[in-house]
Design an enzyme around this catalytic site. Structure first.
Site, mmCIF file in Angstrom:
data_model
loop_
_atom_site.group_PDB
_atom_site.id
_atom_site.type_symbol
_atom_site.label_atom_id
_atom_site.label_comp_id
_atom_site.label_asym_id
_atom_site.label_seq_id
_atom_site.Cartn_x
_atom_site.Cartn_y
_atom_site.Cartn_z
ATOM 1 N N GLU A 1 136.146 42.520 29.957
ATOM 2 C CA GLU A 1 136.808 41.491 30.749
ATOM 3 C C GLU A 1 135.885 41.196 31.934
ATOM 4 O O GLU A 1 135.732 42.009 32.837
ATOM 5 C CB GLU A 1 138.171 42.014 31.222
ATOM 6 C CG GLU A 1 138.969 41.009 32.017
ATOM 7 C CD GLU A 1 140.271 41.624 32.575
ATOM 8 O OE1 GLU A 1 140.711 42.688 32.088
ATOM 9 O OE2 GLU A 1 140.823 41.043 33.520
ATOM 10 N N ASP B 1 144.439 40.204 43.352
ATOM 11 C CA ASP B 1 143.574 41.379 43.432
ATOM 12 C C ASP B 1 143.753 42.176 44.713
ATOM 13 O O ASP B 1 143.922 41.625 45.792
ATOM 14 C CB ASP B 1 142.105 40.959 43.292
ATOM 15 C CG ASP B 1 141.771 40.604 41.850
ATOM 16 O OD1 ASP B 1 142.062 41.445 40.975
ATOM 17 O OD2 ASP B 1 141.274 39.500 41.605
#
Lengths: 434, 284
Positions: free
Chosen positions: B67, B78
């Site tokens: 990924e 995040d």
């Protein structure tokens, strides 16, 4: 449009009206993690129920009258207007609201919704501190826990507002990642919200963000324009030729514009922060100098590079220092119903100083951008013109910035006062019991 | 095939398993009696060549699917570790074209160091690049598809069309807060697999993986998801084994970024081997 009234016959301050989203033309939508969709749906549903519930409108009305001080007054400023080509200039005095800006209108509505949803905690982002102060105020009033995210750069530019929020019982979290300004405060608020969505409502402070925020926040501010429209009609005997408001995210502007959307003879002028000038690249004028893109959950006009990375915005005004704008403004610009012009730091500060000296009113630097636009527009309209300006906030928070800009006190004194501030942060100040 | 909304697409379960597809790697792991190990690094971290080298070494150490993050200025999903890595990458000058070059280098690596590559990107960069152009260039770089953390199928009309046209996998996220109706519409819109966020929160290592994860995987399958991989919070082999017992894949991000930052490629290889040992035999 016939406005609904209270049982006592007064016109209701809150009324749901207009485009409900999620899209305004090609703009708007919900570009957010799936984890937030349920919370946005819950908010949308609760807001729809509340908007249809007379007890909600009545409670919000009571607060706006008895706590905020609505309706806010309309002040004509003839000495200032001498510099605006002789046009009549009228100020909608949102600066006189409790907490010193228009932000309280939205915050009281969202705080009531928070309670309806059974949530106990609110979070907010703030740039200049006005929205943070308003949120901390509403949280104190309604007994909600409150956390405000603020860019570290802004906590220094607006140290007094940090103190105000802490006095009101809020936790202020300086955000040091990214550019450490308003956009990063929004990022951090979204991160908090994803993790605490069960018990927390995110009181977004402007007409940006994912649906339903742009439509809902606008509805809570719509009273500004509804009041002003009636006040100008009464005072002048006709509608204004032009309505001017500053635009960062755009909440005060959409609030005053909306009541005039169906009056085609009224020009709507949004003033964006041009910082050092749009041509320098150091600005915050998202409609004038941006492109269609996605930021903070909505498609709108954004300052970004050719890879879609958000560009740093620049403005002397912390409240306008944001690289995006609400999607409904992007839409109004795209269909030509409103126009958006840049105002540099220097132009805004000139208008700021002028209002202080000619009328005895110290405006927020954000609102000074609208005043600068009014000066420009007034000169174009000439002596027969009538200009309505949304004076969205007061300038107490900006005295330090203005003192530096105009050189009102010696640099040595400013440096000394800054040193004292650093040496004695608010939490440690003695003797006041906080 | 739909070009408007995710809820009406028919492409979801009719997976196109080309050689580059991550679904192929996940199915191969399943056939071997284990969950697949999916590993994340931001492209250009710690620098462009270093990222590609680190990922090739990770594949050799047991990673099944790559990924590759497209670094973005405002990554709201995040936590601090990945935020900092993305900032490092952007400061190093990483552009979208560099990310696509990295995809090409990874998918043309020698046997044993090569694995299917999904790009993970927030929507703003893809939209600015041009959705169709991005799909075309990602496919021509050999990429398997795209994971979109802030694009829900409701808003993905253009991407559904472009990914269909270029036979790319599209991985949407589901969360513990997703309703059964949304689980179903998301599963239908996914091609390849569905990304189950184990917990309500952002990326980052956690002491325990959310208890909601197992239920979310089961609910996603019941709603029609063909393959479900679990991410957010996994950092150790033990956690990978625990999650691998019920998920088709285990996704690890922050723990890899941290290992690479602190101990370089040898540290990263050690963490990947530990995670790979965790998933080995997980679904036997």
């Amino acid at each position: 449009m016939s406005a609904p009234t209270t049982p006592g016959g007064e016109q209701l301050l809150f009324e749901r009206f207009g485009d409900r989203g999620p899209y305004f033309g090609e703009f708007g939508g919900r570009f957010v993690p799936e984890a937030l969709i349920a919370a946005l749906d819950q908010l949308d549903e609760e807001y729809s129920r509340a908007a249809a519930d007379p007890t909600f409108a009545a409670e919000l009305d009571r607060l706006q009258r008895e706590y905020t001080g609505r309706p806010s007054i309309l002040t004509e400023v003839p000495r200032f207007a001498e510099h605006a080509g002789g046009a009549r200039v009228l100020l909608k005095r949102e600066d006189l609201n409790h907490t010193g800006s228009h932000k309280i209108n939205n915050v009281l509505g969202q705080a009531l919704l928070t309670k309806r949803m059974g949530k106990k905690r609110v979070i907010a982002e703030t740039g200049a501190g006005q929205h943070g102060v308003a949120t901390a105020t509403a949280a104190a009033l309604m007994g909600l826990e409150c956390v405000v995210y603020m860019g570290e750069v802004d906590t220094r530019r607006q140290a007094l507002n940090v103190a105000r929020m802490r006095l009101l019982g809020a936790e202020v979290v300086p955000v040091s990642n990214g550019t450490a300004t308003l956009k990063d405060a929004l990022n951090e608020a979204f991160r908090d919200w994803v993790a605490h969505v069960d018990d927390t409502h995110y009181v977004l402070g402007t007409v940006a963000g994912p649906h339903p925020f742009p439509a809902m926040v606008r509805d809570f501010h719509r009273t500004i324009g509804v009041e002003a429209r009636a006040q100008v009609l009464q005072r002048v005997g006709r509608l204004p030729d032009l309505v001017a408001a500053c635009v960062g995210g755009g909440s005060n502007a959409i609030g005053i514009f909306h009541a005039f959307l169906d009056d085609p003879q009224v020009q709507l002028l949004g003033l964006e922060a041009a910082g050092d000038g749009v041509e320098t690249g150091r600005h915050a004028a998202s409609i004038t100098g941006g492109v269609s893109g996605v930021l903070h959950g909505a498609r709108s006009m954004i300052l970004q590079d050719e890879d879609g990375q958000t560009l740093d915005s620049h403005s002397i005004s912390a409240g306008l220092d944001y690289p995006g704008v609400g999607p409904e403004h992007a839409y109004l610009a795209s269909i030509g119903r409103a126009r958006y012009e840049p105002v540099t730091d220097a132009e805004a500060m000139e208008a700021f100083g002028l209002l202080c000296r000619t009328e005895g009113i110290i405006p927020a630097i954000e609102s000074a951008h609208a005043l600068a636009g009014a000066l420009r527009a007034g000169r174009e309209l000439g002596p027969d013109g009538v200009v309505l300006v949304n004076l969205s906030g007061r300038g107490d928070k900006d005295v330090d910035t203005a003192a530096r800009w105009f050189g009102l006190v010696s640099d040595a004194d400013l440096v000394a006062s800054e040193a004292e501030r650093v040496a004695a942060p608010v939490e440690d100040s003695e003797g006041n019991g906080w | 095939m739909s070009t408007t909304t995710g809820t009406t697409t028919t492409a979801g379960t009719a997976t196109t398993t080309t050689g580059r597809a991550s679904a192929t790697a996940i199915d191969a792991a399943r056939a071997a009696g284990r969950s697949a190990l999916v590993g994340y690094l931001p492209a250009g971290f710690p620098d462009r060549a270093g990222c590609v080298d680190a990922l090739r070494a990770s594949v050799a150490a047991g990673l099944d699917v790559i990924e590759l993050g497209l670094p973005y200025s405002d990554p709201v999903m995040d936590g601090p570790v990945i935020q900092a890595a993305a900032e490092t990458s952007l400061r190093g000058g990483t552009r979208i074209r560099h990310v696509l070059e990295s995809v090409e280098q990874l998918t043309s690596a020698p046997d044993g160091e090569r694995a299917p590559v999904l790009v993970m990107s927030y929507w703003a960069p893809v939209l600015r690049y041009g959705v169709e152009a991005f799909a075309r260039d990602l496919a021509s770089a050999g990429g398997a598809g795209l994971i979109t953390p802030d694009l829900v199928p409701d808003e993905a009309g253009e991407w559904l069309a472009a990914s269909d046209a270029h036979h790319l996998e599209r991985v949407f996220l589901v969360a513990p807060s997703s309703t059964p109706a949304r689980l179903a519409s998301t599963a239908a819109a996914c091609r390849g697999w569905t990304y189950a966020a184990s917990t309500m929160g952002v990326t980052g290592a956690r002491a325990s993986v959310g208890a909601a994860a197992e239920g979310l995987v089961a609910a996603s399958r019941a709603a029609g998801a063909e393959r479900v991989c679990v991410g957010l919070g996994v950092s150790t082999g033990e956690q990978a084994a625990e999650v691998g017992a019920y998920a088709d894949g285990v996704i690890v991000g922050s723990a890899l970024v941290r290992a690479l930052s602190e101990e370089g490629v040898p540290g990263l290889e050690r963490v990947v081997r530990d995670l790979a040992a965790g998933v080995a035999g997980s679904r036997a």
